[in-house]
Write an enzyme that holds these catalytic residues in place. Structure first.
Site, PDB file in Angstrom:
ATOM      1  N   GLU A  75       0.928  -1.317  -0.007  1.00 18.06           N
ATOM      2  CA  GLU A  75       0.038  -0.055   0.043  1.00 18.06           C
ATOM      3  C   GLU A  75       0.913   1.045  -0.281  1.00 18.06           C
ATOM      4  OE1 GLU A  75      -1.857  -0.667   3.736  1.00 18.06           O
ATOM      5  OE2 GLU A  75      -0.570   0.573   4.754  1.00 18.06           O
ATOM      6  N   HIS A  81       5.068   6.435   8.085  1.00 20.76           N
ATOM      7  CA  HIS A  81       5.431   5.472   9.138  1.00 20.76           C
ATOM      8  C   HIS A  81       6.836   5.621   9.784  1.00 20.76           C
ATOM      9  CE1 HIS A  81       1.802   3.167   8.185  1.00 20.76           C
ATOM     10  NE2 HIS A  81       2.214   2.660   7.013  1.00 20.76           N
ATOM     11  N   CYS A 129       5.014   0.656  15.445  1.00 30.84           N
ATOM     12  CA  CYS A 129       4.879   1.582  14.063  1.00 30.84           C
ATOM     13  C   CYS A 129       4.004   2.957  14.651  1.00 30.84           C
ATOM     14  CB  CYS A 129       4.041   0.967  12.977  1.00 30.84           C
ATOM     15  SG  CYS A 129       3.659   2.026  11.619  1.00 30.84           S
TER      16      CYS A 129
HETATM   17 MN    MN Z   1       1.031   1.740   5.720  1.00 35.87          MN
END
Ligand code: MN
Length: 161
Positions: A75, A81, A129
């Site tokens: 994606e 991130h 994350c």
């Molecule tokens: Mn992602």
């Protein structure tokens, strides 16, 4: 009882313990979720939300764990991130590059950049994350975009499903 103290009680306790007795990485009062509630574009991955905009914090910190041979969705999106690998071994595609990753590597995924995480065949991959609480929805590649990505043989061999 009326009070002059305007501070609301915090939703998150000051300390939630790491559950060292559990086989996976688990914390007190942190539910284990499926990675995403729909789709077949990922495999064998769980999500725990450790911090979620608590008390006006603008970020969300998640812990993902991918079972051996599992993968996150391929994606891209505008939000960034910031990743810290905590356990196991795997690889990540960021843009046009595939990298081996292990504890305690840091992975930065810039805006609008294709990415996919994969655990090794014989090891899980666990990572923190960090994302903005307010963020755009991930976009999966169109058939045309997938074809363009797969022109790179290394990427063609890497991406799943
Ligand atoms: Mn992602």
């Amino acid at each position: 009882m009326p009070s002059s103290d305007q501070t609301a009680p915090p939703d998150t306790p000051p300390v939630r313990r790491f559950r060292a007795d559990e086989p996976g990485f688990r914390w007190e009062d942190v539910p284990l979720h499926a990675y995403k509630s729909d789709g077949t574009h990922f495999q064998a991955i769980t999500r725990q939300i450790l911090f979620d905009g608590d008390d006006g914090l603008l970020s969300q910190l998640r812990y993902f764990e991918i079972e051996p041979a599992g993968f996150s969705s391929l994606e891209r999106h505008q939000h960034v991130h910031a990743v810290l690998v905590l356990r196991g071994q795997g690889q990540v595609l960021v843009g046009e590059q595939i990298h081996d990753i292990a504890p305690f590597d840091l992975v930065h995924v810039p805006p609008n950049t294709w990415h996919q995480f994969r655990a090794a065949d014989d090891a899980a991959l666990g990572f923190l994350c960090l994302v903005d609480c307010e963020r755009d929805r991930p976009r999966r590649p169109t058939a045309e975009e997938r074809k363009r990505l797969a022109q790179n043989p290394a990427i063609a061999a890497f991406i799943r499903p």
